[in-house]
Scaffold this motif. Sequence first.
Motif, PDB file in Angstrom:
ATOM      1  N   GLU A 240       0.821  -1.204   0.000  1.00 21.89           N
ATOM      2  CA  GLU A 240       0.000   0.000   0.000  1.00 21.89           C
ATOM      3  C   GLU A 240       0.861   1.262   0.000  1.00 21.89           C
ATOM      4  OE1 GLU A 240      -3.160   0.240  -0.350  1.00 21.89           O
ATOM      5  OE2 GLU A 240      -3.812  -1.844  -0.092  1.00 21.89           O
ATOM      6  N   THR A 241       1.984   1.209   0.700  1.00 19.20           N
ATOM      7  CA  THR A 241       2.880   2.368   0.755  1.00 19.20           C
ATOM      8  C   THR A 241       3.487   2.655  -0.603  1.00 19.20           C
ATOM      9  OG1 THR A 241       3.414   1.980   3.090  1.00 19.20           O
ATOM     10  CG2 THR A 241       4.969   3.304   1.820  1.00 19.20           C
ATOM     11  N   LEU A 248       0.391   3.929  -8.153  1.00 18.62           N
ATOM     12  CA  LEU A 248       0.037   2.674  -8.814  1.00 18.62           C
ATOM     13  C   LEU A 248      -1.106   1.993  -8.082  1.00 18.62           C
ATOM     14  CD1 LEU A 248       3.650   1.250  -9.308  1.00 18.62           C
ATOM     15  CD2 LEU A 248       2.208   2.255 -11.085  1.00 18.62           C
ATOM     16  N   ALA A 249      -1.793   1.120  -8.775  1.00 13.78           N
ATOM     17  CA  ALA A 249      -2.807   0.299  -8.123  1.00 13.78           C
ATOM     18  C   ALA A 249      -2.103  -0.708  -7.228  1.00 13.78           C
ATOM     19  CB  ALA A 249      -3.654  -0.418  -9.165  1.00 13.78           C
ATOM     20  N   VAL A 253       1.242  -3.611  -7.699  1.00 15.00           N
ATOM     21  CA  VAL A 253       2.419  -3.746  -6.841  1.00 15.00           C
ATOM     22  C   VAL A 253       2.453  -5.144  -6.231  1.00 15.00           C
ATOM     23  CG1 VAL A 253       3.621  -2.858  -4.816  1.00 15.00           C
ATOM     24  CG2 VAL A 253       2.413  -1.275  -6.329  1.00 15.00           C
ATOM     25  N   ARG A 254       1.309  -5.601  -5.755  1.00 15.27           N
ATOM     26  CA  ARG A 254       1.211  -6.929  -5.146  1.00 15.27           C
ATOM     27  C   ARG A 254       1.568  -8.015  -6.156  1.00 15.27           C
ATOM     28  NH1 ARG A 254      -3.634  -6.463  -3.880  1.00 15.27           N
ATOM     29  NH2 ARG A 254      -3.300  -5.379  -1.904  1.00 15.27           N
ATOM     30  N   LEU A 271       8.111   1.287 -11.557  1.00 19.69           N
ATOM     31  CA  LEU A 271       8.764   1.262 -10.257  1.00 19.69           C
ATOM     32  C   LEU A 271       9.928   2.240 -10.223  1.00 19.69           C
ATOM     33  CD1 LEU A 271       8.815  -2.576  -9.491  1.00 19.69           C
ATOM     34  CD2 LEU A 271       7.176  -0.857  -8.703  1.00 19.69           C
ATOM     35  N   ALA A 272      10.293   2.770 -11.376  1.00 17.24           N
ATOM     36  CA  ALA A 272      11.313   3.804 -11.502  1.00 17.24           C
ATOM     37  C   ALA A 272      10.913   4.708 -12.656  1.00 17.24           C
ATOM     38  CB  ALA A 272      12.695   3.189 -11.741  1.00 17.24           C
TER      39      ALA A 272
END
Length: 290
Positions: A240-241, A248-249, A253-254, A271-272
């Motif tokens: 979540e962080t 992003l959703a 990320v998960r 991510l970058a």
Amino acid sequence: MRFGHLAQRLFNTPIAIRPEKAEVIMASLAERLGISKMIRLDGAELALTPHAFGGEFSQKGRDSVEGYFNVGGVAVIQVEGTLVQKLGTLEPYSGMTGYDGIRQNFLTALGDPDVRAIAFSIDSPGGEVAGCFDLVDMIYEARGEKPIAAILDEGAYSAAYAIASAADEIYVPRTGGVGSIGVISMHVDWSKALTQSGVKVTFITYGERKADGHPEIPLSDEARASFQTDIDTMGELFVETVARNRGLAASKVRATQAATYLGERGVALKLADAVMSPDAAFAALYSKLK
């Protein structure tokens, strides 16, 4: 035990670090802690190579009392090696960087009238969960006061990536990497070794779960389930962080499942922000200040 404090910070506690780096650390500590054998969950034996950890525990001496370099109005804050909650120094020391030092350097740079931007120079596999997300939230909430950049030299993984994600922009070199958005905990079971050496440990407790996780006894199913719940909670906090920081959703990320990604791939996954060498990234940041 000289390295006992390090064992307490690494074994039987959640850490946000790349698994392969964790194994190297454990193998390096094994000889010093009197551990003759280490087994992964899949039953494979971990090779103990005490010197594989290089200079992680080398005594190189403390640097100057200044916690960051002011380069043309850009405060360069180093985030290197294994990350720990408290190190008691403003600069990386003996292969480690403390969240306490990063926080103090960042706050000082924010209030320094001679500093117009802040750059985190990051090369770290991650480290302790404790203290990490409070630091990340503080950096994120300071966005807009001064430009903040994460310049990777070479990689920012796990807890180090959490810090990088709080910056306005992340620059990663083509051979560097990002990711490992996950949490890991390692339980050490010394019970068989103690039995073989003729040592019997008896716990006298108040509360049936008081001895959960102690290395002198096997890990019970109940204790393992409880630890997994804690790990899942911290893992979701991490997801979540990063999702908040990077816009992003959380599902995306998960879905990385704590994998790591080289430069271009990390940018493709958002991510970058750009693939650049550290020098080029610094120049890009500096050009925005003119």
